[in-house]
Design a protein around this motif. Sequence first.
Motif, PDB file in Angstrom:
ATOM      1  N   ASN A 404       0.813  -1.209   0.000  1.00  0.00           N
ATOM      2  CA  ASN A 404       0.000   0.000   0.000  1.00  0.00           C
ATOM      3  C   ASN A 404       0.854   1.270   0.000  1.00  0.00           C
ATOM      4  O   ASN A 404       0.726   2.107  -0.884  1.00  0.00           O
ATOM      5  N   ASN A 405       1.702   1.432   1.002  1.00  0.00           N
ATOM      6  CA  ASN A 405       2.577   2.604   1.098  1.00  0.00           C
ATOM      7  C   ASN A 405       4.025   2.156   1.082  1.00  0.00           C
ATOM      8  O   ASN A 405       4.350   1.042   1.503  1.00  0.00           O
ATOM      9  N   TYR A 473      -2.126  -0.138   7.184  1.00  0.00           N
ATOM     10  CA  TYR A 473      -2.539   0.772   6.111  1.00  0.00           C
ATOM     11  C   TYR A 473      -1.348   1.587   5.612  1.00  0.00           C
ATOM     12  O   TYR A 473      -0.679   1.224   4.676  1.00  0.00           O
ATOM     13  N   GLY A 474      -1.068   2.706   6.295  1.00  0.00           N
ATOM     14  CA  GLY A 474      -0.003   3.588   5.841  1.00  0.00           C
ATOM     15  C   GLY A 474       1.344   3.266   6.453  1.00  0.00           C
ATOM     16  O   GLY A 474       1.435   2.570   7.472  1.00  0.00           O
ATOM     17  N   LYS A 492      -6.075   1.168  10.237  1.00  0.00           N
ATOM     18  CA  LYS A 492      -7.303   1.913  10.005  1.00  0.00           C
ATOM     19  C   LYS A 492      -7.983   2.322  11.311  1.00  0.00           C
ATOM     20  O   LYS A 492      -8.892   3.155  11.303  1.00  0.00           O
ATOM     21  N   GLN A 521      -9.018   6.906  11.428  1.00  0.00           N
ATOM     22  CA  GLN A 521      -8.148   6.311  10.403  1.00  0.00           C
ATOM     23  C   GLN A 521      -7.088   7.270   9.877  1.00  0.00           C
ATOM     24  O   GLN A 521      -7.403   8.325   9.349  1.00  0.00           O
ATOM     25  N   GLU A 523      -3.406   7.490   7.328  1.00  0.00           N
ATOM     26  CA  GLU A 523      -2.679   6.758   6.283  1.00  0.00           C
ATOM     27  C   GLU A 523      -1.334   7.429   6.035  1.00  0.00           C
ATOM     28  O   GLU A 523      -0.297   6.929   6.406  1.00  0.00           O
ATOM     29  N   GLU A 539      -7.106  11.040   8.366  1.00  0.00           N
ATOM     30  CA  GLU A 539      -7.718  11.404   7.091  1.00  0.00           C
ATOM     31  C   GLU A 539      -8.841  12.434   7.184  1.00  0.00           C
ATOM     32  O   GLU A 539      -8.899  13.374   6.393  1.00  0.00           O
ATOM     33  N   GLU A 572      -4.484  12.648   2.577  1.00  0.00           N
ATOM     34  CA  GLU A 572      -3.895  11.389   2.113  1.00  0.00           C
ATOM     35  C   GLU A 572      -2.377  11.416   2.302  1.00  0.00           C
ATOM     36  O   GLU A 572      -1.891  11.359   3.398  1.00  0.00           O
ATOM     37  N   ASP A 627      -3.785   9.926  -3.841  1.00  0.00           N
ATOM     38  CA  ASP A 627      -3.457   9.228  -2.598  1.00  0.00           C
ATOM     39  C   ASP A 627      -2.045   9.647  -2.162  1.00  0.00           C
ATOM     40  O   ASP A 627      -1.852  10.649  -1.529  1.00  0.00           O
TER      41      ASP A 627
END
Length: 677
Positions: A404-405, A473-474, A492, A521, A523, A539, A572, A627
């Motif tokens: 994802n990241n 997630y991030g 999240k 959440q 990220e 976010e 984001e 994003d």
Amino acid sequence: MKYFKMSLLAIAVTASSFSHATVTDTSYEDIADSAHWQSANGDQALLISTLEEDGIAVFNAQGKQIQHIQSNEVAGVDVRYGMTASNGEKIDIAAVALVDESAFAFYQIDAKSDMPLRKIGEFSATIKAEGVCLAKNLTTGDIYINGFSDEGDWVQFKLNYDGQKISSALESKGEALPVRTTQVGGKLSACVVDDESATLYLAEQNVGIWEYGSDPENVKDRTLLDVAKPIGHLNEVESIDIAYQKEGEGLIIVADEQQGFLLYDRNSKAFINQFDVDGVEEAKLVTVSDTGLWIGNTELDEPIYQTLSFEELSRLGLANTHDKRSDQWINNAHLKTSDLKLVKAAGETQQVDKSGDAADDPALWYNADKPSESLIIATNKKGGLLAYDLHGNEVQYIKGNEVNNVDIRQNIKGEDGHLYDIAAASNRELNTIALYAISKDTNTDKPMRVLDVVGQHRHAKAPELASGVEKIYGLCMGQSPDGVPYVFINSKKGEIEQWKISINEAKATGTLVRTLQVDSQPEGCVVDDKTQTLYVGEEDAAIWAFDANEKGSTEARLFASVDGDHLVDDIEGLTIYQTETQNLLLASSQGNNTYAVFDLDNKGAFVSNFAIIGDDSKGVDGASDTDGIHAAAFNLGEAYPQGVFIAQDWYNLSDKYQPLNQNFKIVDWREIQTILK
């Protein structure tokens, strides 16, 4: 399907009771459509009407005809303000559909002239267009024309004005090329664009009114405003227009041949009311002016337009669910193009190999020996980790993980004395941290390789670090003053883990050193190694600052809140552009397709917002719904001597404006530096 307010009883309005009612002084056998134009100071106004076989008529505010243009069959007309030429000249324009020629024609509007419409362009519509509506991107100033046919075809062209003529911005061998085409389905009868919300309303006559994104750079899935009875309120839609109010309020006004005139709230899209006008047998034509509505009375032996004032609508309780002063009604002449600063994309990467929401986050690996051969390392969260050169060509693709990241730290000293360049990525499939070594050998076609994780935190199914948070997630990386690398990974649910990374003999171990928390959440995150500060984007709420030292405070400090102006949720990607003289934090403000810049050397003061637009001469589109982002302050050679800004692009388009899979846009930092001054 949207839910609608309960319908009130239809109200019959007596035309003769209007105060200051106006009618046009000249009648034609067929009046097909109309548009209203108003001068900037409001002292002049025109009603421009298409007459099918009788051409075009222009009336002044008192209803007196002042121009008649003979033509073959003309259907559909719309107006936009401030079309800008390359030399900065601005004009107001009207566009019509030439049915027999399957073409669009364009006129400059000059109310000071005895003949206020002067033709300045024509090109093929590629369909037999029966109607038109114009759209203006209030961020870029770009103007588009939409055309539709009775058979359900819809086309959109981007317009170009060279100071003398309007043409299609996109052409092939001298022929106009649309930027969007589609087949809606049934018979189409009307369209209008709300420039402020970037929404195109397209009427499928006996089915309902569809909502589309009006700009090809930011296309949303279509939805329905309303549908035909018995589910909705419509029956046979003939015309639509928008009445704007200050503070973003207003009305969507629909003329339905069977149901009369219907009103919808412009913000909520809720049905408000419907009414009939005494003496108007069929509701077919409605056009918003600066003071009210021009209603086309088409069933008279001698068809005319007549006015209905906003005051009358308000007095009868029709204009909205609560009272509105008449001076709050405005038209799209007052919708000014944004003064948001714009930068052009200089390049882009190849598209990822998966459709939908796939590309996510970029980082840059700096080649100190050959800066122009540095690499963009980026994630395809449906497939794996990618490496691109600075021309955007794919160099390597490590498939297999839902990464994802991604973030990078270089020249990390291993316990074996070797220096390592490593990338860390969040793997959502296994809830792990994946580590990769990046080779300094630019001759290899596989610069990245998986860095094997060993020790007690190795995941059972892969050589990766097993995170303890729920649904990772991030991710971002940091490095302590003594060179120790860290990985920060979030979930999240707002949990943030900090991992210390050690490397020995090309193998990595990870130690969880502490956990941080935000309320909802997050990220995007980034570490300022210089000040040892971790910035985290929650976010929907804010950017928070934490001490990045593993033994530092775990308390979050508010850096910047979502305020609907500088930051519009979702927040984001976060990144830092850092030189000896600049220390800037940049955030992807996804809610309004912009990027916010803050000065870390000035207590985090807000500096500016900017948007990334395309460059048709390079065949590169802009970026929207971004994003991940990344800024690099290195001299990367002749093309990027002050570095780059890289942004994920949700709606990626080809040089012919055809939709592609997502990718990453590259901006020359010099473009951004110019707008920051």
